[in-house]
Design a protein around this motif. Structure first.
Motif, PDB file in Angstrom:
ATOM      1  N   SER A 296       5.418 -10.655   9.677  1.00  0.00           N
ATOM      2  CA  SER A 296       5.812 -10.783   8.220  1.00  0.00           C
ATOM      3  C   SER A 296       5.323  -9.641   7.508  1.00  0.00           C
ATOM      4  O   SER A 296       3.948  -9.322   7.642  1.00  0.00           O
ATOM      5  CB  SER A 296       5.290 -12.372   7.603  1.00  0.00           C
ATOM      6  OG  SER A 296       5.269 -12.234   6.033  1.00  0.00           O
TER       7      SER A 296
ATOM      8  N   TYR B 103       6.304 -16.014  -1.903  1.00  0.00           N
ATOM      9  CA  TYR B 103       5.907 -15.065  -1.342  1.00  0.00           C
ATOM     10  C   TYR B 103       6.147 -14.806   0.058  1.00  0.00           C
ATOM     11  O   TYR B 103       6.427 -15.947   0.762  1.00  0.00           O
ATOM     12  CB  TYR B 103       4.228 -14.460  -1.351  1.00  0.00           C
ATOM     13  CG  TYR B 103       3.817 -14.555  -2.878  1.00  0.00           C
ATOM     14  CD1 TYR B 103       3.520 -13.379  -3.427  1.00  0.00           C
ATOM     15  CD2 TYR B 103       3.324 -15.767  -3.343  1.00  0.00           C
ATOM     16  CE1 TYR B 103       3.112 -13.327  -4.673  1.00  0.00           C
ATOM     17  CE2 TYR B 103       2.802 -15.920  -4.859  1.00  0.00           C
ATOM     18  CZ  TYR B 103       2.741 -14.484  -5.412  1.00  0.00           C
ATOM     19  OH  TYR B 103       2.445 -14.635  -6.607  1.00  0.00           O
ATOM     20  N   ALA B 104       6.167 -13.593   0.777  1.00  0.00           N
ATOM     21  CA  ALA B 104       6.451 -13.635   2.359  1.00  0.00           C
ATOM     22  C   ALA B 104       5.153 -14.311   3.019  1.00  0.00           C
ATOM     23  O   ALA B 104       3.908 -14.366   2.552  1.00  0.00           O
ATOM     24  CB  ALA B 104       6.508 -12.268   2.806  1.00  0.00           C
TER      25      ALA B 104
ATOM     26  N   ILE C 171       9.940 -10.201   8.701  1.00  0.00           N
ATOM     27  CA  ILE C 171      10.187 -10.871   7.048  1.00  0.00           C
ATOM     28  C   ILE C 171       9.678  -9.765   6.145  1.00  0.00           C
ATOM     29  O   ILE C 171       8.684  -9.829   6.267  1.00  0.00           O
ATOM     30  CB  ILE C 171       9.401 -12.244   7.319  1.00  0.00           C
ATOM     31  CG1 ILE C 171       9.875 -13.075   8.266  1.00  0.00           C
ATOM     32  CG2 ILE C 171       9.770 -12.979   5.837  1.00  0.00           C
ATOM     33  CD1 ILE C 171       9.305 -14.508   8.832  1.00  0.00           C
ATOM     34  N   GLU C 172      10.567  -9.665   5.194  1.00  0.00           N
ATOM     35  CA  GLU C 172      10.082  -8.760   4.042  1.00  0.00           C
ATOM     36  C   GLU C 172       9.669  -9.506   2.927  1.00  0.00           C
ATOM     37  O   GLU C 172       9.391  -8.936   1.802  1.00  0.00           O
ATOM     38  CB  GLU C 172      11.300  -7.851   3.753  1.00  0.00           C
ATOM     39  CG  GLU C 172      11.661  -6.991   5.191  1.00  0.00           C
ATOM     40  CD  GLU C 172      10.644  -5.894   5.278  1.00  0.00           C
ATOM     41  OE1 GLU C 172       9.554  -5.739   4.497  1.00  0.00           O
ATOM     42  OE2 GLU C 172      10.781  -5.120   6.268  1.00  0.00           O
ATOM     43  N   GLY C 173      10.309 -10.923   2.817  1.00  0.00           N
ATOM     44  CA  GLY C 173      10.196 -11.491   1.653  1.00  0.00           C
ATOM     45  C   GLY C 173       9.923 -13.114   1.708  1.00  0.00           C
ATOM     46  O   GLY C 173       9.748 -13.378   2.559  1.00  0.00           O
ATOM     47  N   PRO C 174       9.878 -13.724   0.362  1.00  0.00           N
ATOM     48  CA  PRO C 174       9.858 -15.244   0.644  1.00  0.00           C
ATOM     49  C   PRO C 174      10.797 -15.772   1.349  1.00  0.00           C
ATOM     50  O   PRO C 174      11.966 -15.241   1.481  1.00  0.00           O
ATOM     51  CB  PRO C 174       9.849 -15.506  -0.940  1.00  0.00           C
ATOM     52  CG  PRO C 174       9.592 -14.249  -1.708  1.00  0.00           C
ATOM     53  CD  PRO C 174      10.082 -13.367  -0.720  1.00  0.00           C
TER      54      PRO C 174
ATOM     55  N   GLY D 120       4.118 -10.261   4.444  1.00  0.00           N
ATOM     56  CA  GLY D 120       2.802 -10.836   3.832  1.00  0.00           C
ATOM     57  C   GLY D 120       1.724 -10.945   4.764  1.00  0.00           C
ATOM     58  O   GLY D 120       0.641 -11.359   4.277  1.00  0.00           O
TER      59      GLY D 120
ATOM     60  N   SER E 125      15.663  -9.701   8.712  1.00  0.00           N
ATOM     61  CA  SER E 125      14.800  -9.963   8.006  1.00  0.00           C
ATOM     62  C   SER E 125      14.991 -11.662   7.605  1.00  0.00           C
ATOM     63  O   SER E 125      13.943 -11.975   7.029  1.00  0.00           O
ATOM     64  CB  SER E 125      14.435  -9.170   6.607  1.00  0.00           C
ATOM     65  OG  SER E 125      15.670  -9.122   5.906  1.00  0.00           O
ATOM     66  N   ASN E 126      15.986 -12.176   7.893  1.00  0.00           N
ATOM     67  CA  ASN E 126      16.136 -13.538   7.397  1.00  0.00           C
ATOM     68  C   ASN E 126      16.421 -14.292   8.774  1.00  0.00           C
ATOM     69  O   ASN E 126      17.093 -13.927   9.515  1.00  0.00           O
ATOM     70  CB  ASN E 126      17.483 -13.559   6.659  1.00  0.00           C
ATOM     71  CG  ASN E 126      18.040 -14.818   6.064  1.00  0.00           C
ATOM     72  OD1 ASN E 126      17.502 -15.829   6.577  1.00  0.00           O
ATOM     73  ND2 ASN E 126      18.645 -14.999   5.115  1.00  0.00           N
TER      74      ASN E 126
ATOM     75  N   THR F  43       7.405 -22.247   5.488  1.00  0.00           N
ATOM     76  CA  THR F  43       7.701 -21.108   6.727  1.00  0.00           C
ATOM     77  C   THR F  43       8.095 -21.872   7.969  1.00  0.00           C
ATOM     78  O   THR F  43       9.014 -21.250   8.712  1.00  0.00           O
ATOM     79  CB  THR F  43       6.118 -20.654   6.934  1.00  0.00           C
ATOM     80  OG1 THR F  43       5.802 -19.889   5.791  1.00  0.00           O
ATOM     81  CG2 THR F  43       6.226 -19.637   8.102  1.00  0.00           C
TER      82      THR F  43
END
Length: 396
Positions: free
Chosen positions: A281, A331-332, A322-325, A283, A304-305, A380
Motif C-alpha cells: 500500500s 486513506y490507503a 494499493i494507491e488509495g482508500p 499508505g 490497485s483495486n 482493509t
C-alpha cells in the motif's frame, strides 16, 4: 530534572524510557500504561515532558502487571461477529533445535462434529522481559501476562478434522515482534475453505517462549510446521503467506509451495515457479510502496483495486499495489492495517496516551500512530482478504 534539560543521567534514562515504551507498544495489552500510576490521569495532564522521577515511579506498575488479559471477540472479514461455519483450532508445539516452539493450527472439521465452543480460545504469553534483556541487558522480574482472544463461535477446540481430508496446508509467517495470532481471522477463513493452516512463533516473536539458537531459524520452524501438517492432516501440497518480515519469509523460504506464496506489506524478490501474490500500500510508512514495486515480477498482473484481482490456474503471479482508500476508509492502508482488528484495538487501548511521548523521543512506532487516527483494519480486511483466500483456493 526534565527530559528537555541534559544531565549525566539523561542517556541511561532515555534508554530505559525507550525500552519501556517499546515494551508497551509491542504487547498491546490493557494494564501496561507504563508511565503513570493512574493511566486515566494522563488524558488531562501534560505529556510532552516527563520527569525522570515519574519514569522511576512507573517501574512498580511494570513489575506488577496483570497476570491475565481478556481481549474483545474477533470480527470476521465482513466486519461482523464471526457467525460462519466454525472451524477446528488447536494449540500445539514442535521441537526445533532442542526448543519447544508454540504452534497455532486451524482446520476444517468433520460433518456433525461441533467441537468445543471455548470462550476466547487463543491463549499466549507476552515476554516483556525479553525486550529488557535485548535492549538494556537487564534481567528484571517482569511478568509475562497471558492474553486470551478469539471467538469461540468461529473456532472450536477439540473437533476432529474432516474425514475427506484437507485440500492443502498453508503456513503463516508473522513479522518482527509479531505473533502467531497476528492474522488469526485470515487463518480461520482459509481453514473454512478446506485448508489446514499453521502459524508459529519465530525467534523474533514478542510471545516466543523459547531460547533462540542457530537451529531455530525461520526456515527450520516452517519445515517442522509443514511436517506436522503432513503427518496430522495428510496434506501433500503447501502454500505460505506472511506480513512485513513474514512477507520476506513467504518469498524467500525454500519450497516448493504449489498453492502459492503471498507477501503482505513486505516482500523480497522471487524468481521461482511457485504462484506469487504481492500486496502493498502507498499508505505504508514502514515499507514504502516503491520498494515493494522492485520485487514484483515483470510478467505479474498489477492492480490497485482488490476487486480487479482475478485468479485461475493459468495466472501465476499478480500484485495488488494499493494507491488509495479501500472499503469506505478515508486513506490507503498503513503497515498494520493488514493485521486483525482485534490485535490493533488492543494496541489502541494502551498506547493512545503514550503517542506524544513517542513523538518526543522520535521513536518509530511502525505506523501505530497513523492507525490510532484511522482504525481501518476492518475495512482493509473486507477489501483485501477475499483476494488472498481466492489466490490459494484457485490451486487447491
Amino acid at each position: 530534572e526534565m527530559w528537555g534539560h541534559p544531565s549525566p543521567c539523561f542517556a541511561v534514562s532515555a534508554r530505559i524510557l525507550r525500552c519501556l515504551f517499546f515494551a508497551s507498544f509491542v504487547t498491546g495489552i490493557d494494564g501496561f500504561a507504563l508511565f503513570a500510576r493512574d493511566p486515566a490521569s494522563m488524558q488531562t495532564t501534560s505529556r510532552s515532558v516527563l520527569a525522570r522521577r515519574d519514569l522511576l515511579a512507573s517501574l512498580p506498575a511494570v513489575l506488577s502487571a496483570p497476570a491475565s488479559v481478556m481481549l474483545a471477540a474477533a470480527a470476521d472479514d465482513t466486519g461482523n461477529p464471526a457467525k460462519q461455519q466454525p472451524v477446528g483450532y488447536r494449540a500445539t508445539t514442535v521441537e526445533v533445535g532442542g526448543q519447544t516452539v508454540p504452534i497455532a493450527q486451524w482446520y476444517p472439521m468433520g460433518d456433525g462434529d461441533a467441537g468445543s465452543a471455548e470462550d476466547r480460545p487463543y491463549r499466549y504469553r507476552i515476554g516483556i522481559g525479553n525486550l529488557f534483556r535485548a535492549f538494556l541487558g537487564l534481567n528484571l522480574p517482569i511478568p509475562s501476562p497471558e492474553v486470551r482472544s478469539g471467538d469461540g463461535d468461529a473456532v472450536r477446540t477439540g473437533g476432529a478434522p474432516a474425514a475427506a481430508g484437507c485440500r492443502g496446508g498453508i503456513v503463516f509467517a508473522h513479522g518482527m515482534l509479531g505473533s502467531r495470532f497476528d492474522m488469526a481471522d485470515l487463518c480461520a477463513a482459509l481453514a473454512r475453505e478446506g485448508f489446514a493452516v499453521s502459524a508459529a512463533d519465530f525467534a523474533e516473536s514478542i510471545s516466543a517462549s523459547f531460547q533462540p539458537n542457530e537451529e531455530t531459524s525461520r526456515q527450520a520452524i516452517i519445515d517442522a510446521e509443514m511436517a506436522l501438517l503432513q503427518r496430522d492432516f495428510g496434506v501433500d501440497k503447501f502454500g505460505i503467506f506472511g506480513h512485513s518480515a513474514g512477507g520476506g519469509s513467504a518469498t524467500m523460504t525454500k519450497g516448493p509451495y504449489a498453492l502459492g506464496r503471498c507477501a503482505v506489506a513486505g516482500a523480497r524478490p522471487y524468481d521461482g515457479d511457485d504462484p506469487l501474490y504481492i500486496v502493498a500500500s502507498a499508505g505504508d510508512g514502514v515499507i514504502p510502496l516503491d520498494m515493494v514495486r522492485t520485487t514484483v515480477p515483470s510478467d505479474a498482473a498489477i492492480s490497485s483495486n482488490p476487486t480487479d484481482v482475478k485468479w485461475d490456474r493459468s495466472q501465476r503471479s499478480a500484485a495488488l499495489l494499493i494507491e488509495g482508500p479501500l472499503g469506505g476508509a478515508a486513506y490507503a492502508p498503513n503497515h498494520i492495517s493488514f493485521l486483525d482488528e482485534e490485535a490493533n484495538a488492543a494496541l489502541v487501548r494502551v498506547l493512545g496516551p503514550l503517542l506524544p511521548l513517542a513523538r518526543l523521543l522520535r521513536l518509530k512506532v511502525l505506523d501505530f500512530d497513523v492507525y490510532v487516527e484511522r482504525k481501518d483494519s476492518r475495512q482493509t480486511a473486507m477489501a483485501v482478504r477475499p483476494s488472498i483466500v481466492e489466490f490459494f483456493s484457485a490451486r487447491r
